[in-house]
Design a protein around this motif. Structure first.
Motif, mmCIF file in Angstrom:
data_model
loop_
_atom_site.group_PDB
_atom_site.id
_atom_site.type_symbol
_atom_site.label_atom_id
_atom_site.label_comp_id
_atom_site.label_asym_id
_atom_site.label_seq_id
_atom_site.Cartn_x
_atom_site.Cartn_y
_atom_site.Cartn_z
ATOM 1 N N VAL A 26 8.622 50.076 6.000
ATOM 2 C CA VAL A 26 7.302 49.529 5.666
ATOM 3 C C VAL A 26 6.935 49.853 4.223
ATOM 4 O O VAL A 26 6.456 48.997 3.472
ATOM 5 N N ALA A 27 7.190 51.085 3.809
ATOM 6 C CA ALA A 27 6.906 51.492 2.430
ATOM 7 C C ALA A 27 7.728 50.660 1.444
ATOM 8 O O ALA A 27 7.216 50.241 0.394
ATOM 9 N N ALA A 28 8.990 50.409 1.794
ATOM 10 C CA ALA A 28 9.856 49.633 0.902
ATOM 11 C C ALA A 28 9.343 48.203 0.754
ATOM 12 O O ALA A 28 9.291 47.657 -0.357
ATOM 13 N N VAL A 29 8.937 47.580 1.876
ATOM 14 C CA VAL A 29 8.459 46.196 1.840
ATOM 15 C C VAL A 29 7.148 46.089 1.056
ATOM 16 O O VAL A 29 7.004 45.244 0.165
ATOM 17 N N THR A 30 6.191 46.967 1.398
ATOM 18 C CA THR A 30 4.889 46.876 0.727
ATOM 19 C C THR A 30 5.011 47.219 -0.760
ATOM 20 O O THR A 30 4.379 46.584 -1.606
ATOM 21 N N GLY A 31 5.859 48.186 -1.067
ATOM 22 C CA GLY A 31 6.087 48.545 -2.468
ATOM 23 C C GLY A 31 6.696 47.396 -3.251
ATOM 24 O O GLY A 31 6.290 47.104 -4.376
ATOM 25 N N MET A 32 7.670 46.738 -2.644
ATOM 26 C CA MET A 32 8.338 45.616 -3.300
ATOM 27 C C MET A 32 7.341 44.478 -3.554
ATOM 28 O O MET A 32 7.336 43.864 -4.634
ATOM 29 N N LEU A 33 6.460 44.197 -2.575
ATOM 30 C CA LEU A 33 5.479 43.119 -2.754
ATOM 31 C C LEU A 33 4.469 43.486 -3.849
ATOM 32 O O LEU A 33 4.105 42.650 -4.676
ATOM 33 N N ALA A 34 4.033 44.750 -3.861
ATOM 34 C CA ALA A 34 3.087 45.194 -4.886
ATOM 35 C C ALA A 34 3.704 45.055 -6.281
ATOM 36 O O ALA A 34 3.065 44.593 -7.226
ATOM 37 N N ARG A 35 4.980 45.427 -6.383
ATOM 38 C CA ARG A 35 5.712 45.336 -7.644
ATOM 39 C C ARG A 35 5.757 43.894 -8.156
ATOM 40 O O ARG A 35 5.784 43.635 -9.352
ATOM 41 N N ASN A 36 5.779 42.944 -7.206
ATOM 42 C CA ASN A 36 5.869 41.529 -7.571
ATOM 43 C C ASN A 36 4.506 40.841 -7.654
ATOM 44 O O ASN A 36 4.438 39.616 -7.736
ATOM 45 N N GLY A 37 3.445 41.632 -7.586
ATOM 46 C CA GLY A 37 2.115 41.040 -7.694
ATOM 47 C C GLY A 37 1.687 40.277 -6.454
ATOM 48 O O GLY A 37 0.860 39.368 -6.526
ATOM 49 N N GLY A 38 2.261 40.636 -5.312
ATOM 50 C CA GLY A 38 1.878 39.981 -4.058
ATOM 51 C C GLY A 38 0.749 40.747 -3.389
ATOM 52 O O GLY A 38 0.783 41.973 -3.315
ATOM 53 N N ASN A 39 -0.256 40.023 -2.919
ATOM 54 C CA ASN A 39 -1.375 40.659 -2.227
ATOM 55 C C ASN A 39 -1.253 40.389 -0.730
ATOM 56 O O ASN A 39 -1.328 39.235 -0.292
ATOM 57 N N ILE A 40 -1.055 41.440 0.061
ATOM 58 C CA ILE A 40 -0.828 41.282 1.501
ATOM 59 C C ILE A 40 -2.129 40.886 2.200
ATOM 60 O O ILE A 40 -3.149 41.549 2.049
ATOM 61 N N VAL A 41 -2.092 39.787 2.965
ATOM 62 C CA VAL A 41 -3.281 39.357 3.708
ATOM 63 C C VAL A 41 -3.127 39.570 5.216
ATOM 64 O O VAL A 41 -4.110 39.583 5.950
ATOM 65 N N ALA A 42 -1.900 39.733 5.697
ATOM 66 C CA ALA A 42 -1.688 40.037 7.118
ATOM 67 C C ALA A 42 -0.371 40.784 7.254
ATOM 68 O O ALA A 42 0.607 40.451 6.581
ATOM 69 N N LEU A 43 -0.367 41.817 8.103
ATOM 70 C CA LEU A 43 0.865 42.569 8.318
ATOM 71 C C LEU A 43 0.929 43.010 9.774
ATOM 72 O O LEU A 43 0.034 43.674 10.265
ATOM 73 N N ASP A 44 1.961 42.561 10.467
ATOM 74 C CA ASP A 44 2.185 42.961 11.861
ATOM 75 C C ASP A 44 3.570 43.561 11.970
ATOM 76 O O ASP A 44 4.510 43.058 11.345
ATOM 77 N N GLN A 45 3.687 44.596 12.779
ATOM 78 C CA GLN A 45 5.022 45.157 12.976
ATOM 79 C C GLN A 45 5.148 45.748 14.370
ATOM 80 O O GLN A 45 4.144 46.041 15.033
ATOM 81 N N TYR A 46 6.390 45.892 14.790
ATOM 82 C CA TYR A 46 6.663 46.434 16.120
ATOM 83 C C TYR A 46 8.029 47.092 16.080
ATOM 84 O O TYR A 46 8.994 46.523 15.550
#
Length: 292
Positions: A26-46
């Motif tokens: 999760v940290a890797a995915v969110t970090g990668m998106l932040a690095r690319n200027g992506g703003n997360i609007v929904a996140l689901d995981q299981y």
């Protein structure tokens, strides 16, 4: 033909991830998106176990100028997720999935999907309807959707009809919906078509297979009728289930009434499944599905 505009989110992408679970995904995915200027609007995981199980995730994010950024995003996602051994898919949500519909004489599911699409309720385009009966041709065309009549062949060998259907579908669709299509598709067809196929059928408890299921159900005094939608695999009606629902009935319901109520629940279950599939909410895992 007037279609309601599809209010598809612009500059939004959906990333789905699945594979072996491990610490730090999760940290890797969110970090990668932040690095690319992506703003997360929904996140689901299981994750199906606390340790060493499987991991599933769906992330929707906004990124200005998404279309231009897609190639770079794909590279970064691959570099980020490859060390974890994860499978992933990234899709631009402003592009509707192309959905072909296969139908027969019963039109309740077919017309329901066409109507929901026209109202802008389903984020799909419908390049074609293919039916083994010509009965619904006029109705389908009134929605501005091309209609193709491919008659079924008598006997066990359906290869000519299937070949014709494959020619129509190839390269033109992202998934196929069987809207009460009353033909069994061969394993060869499913392998060739190369896109997910979604089916809908009644699911009585207990099950009544074959002709006149509502009559058989009535004779047995059934109290629950329902519907199941699933992905089609070579084993008939055994593919991963996407959605199910039931409705209570009584001894007083006629066979006609049972069939009417059954058709209603079939329509609702199929429409939900199509919506979820179109929005990348369904991740297949062997014989089951994770629906976010």
């Amino acid at each position: 033909m007037h279609h309601s505009p599809l209010s598809l989110p612009q500059d939004h992408a959906c990333l789905t991830v699945h594979g072996p679970d491990s610490a730090g995904i999760v940290a890797a995915v969110t970090g990668m998106l932040a690095r690319n200027g992506g703003n997360i609007v929904a996140l689901d995981q299981y994750a199906d176990e606390t340790r060493g199980g499987k991991f599933f995730q769906r992330v929707v994010f906004h990124k200005a100028g998404l279309a231009v950024a897609m190639p770079g995003l794909r590279e970064d996602i691959d570099a980020t997720l490859r060390p974890f051994g994860l499978d992933w898919e990234l899709r631009d949500q402003s592009v509707p999935k192309r959905m072909a519909i296969l139908a027969s004489k019963q039109d309740h599911c077919l017309l329901d999907l066409l109507w929901r699409r026209r109202r802008g309720e389903l984020p799909v385009s419908i390049p074609m309807v293919i039916s083994n009966h010509a009965d619904t041709a006029e109705d389908v065309r009134s929605f501005g959707v091309p209609f193709f009549h491919v008659p079924s062949e008598k006997g066990p060998d359906k290869s000519r009809a299937e070949k014709k259907i494959l020619e129509l579908l190839r390269g033109n669709v992202d998934f196929v919906v069987l809207a009460r299509y009353m033909q069994i598709l061969s394993g060869d067809f499913l392998a060739e078509v190369g896109v997910p196929v979604i089916n809908i059928h009644h699911s009585f408890l207990p099950a009544f297979i074959g002709a006149n299921p509502y009559l058989k159900a009535k004779e047995r005094g059934v109290k629950l009728i329902g519907a199941t939608s699933h992905y089609v695999t070579e084993d008939l009606d055994e593919g991963p289930i996407i959605d199910q629902d039931t409705v209570r009935v009584t001894h007083a319901d006629t066979v006609t009434e049972l069939a009417r109520r059954g058709a209603d629940v079939e329509r609702q279950v199929l429409a939900r499944s199509v919506l979820w599939h179109a929005e990348d909410r369904v991740i297949r895992d062997g014989r089951q599905t994770i629906v976010f």
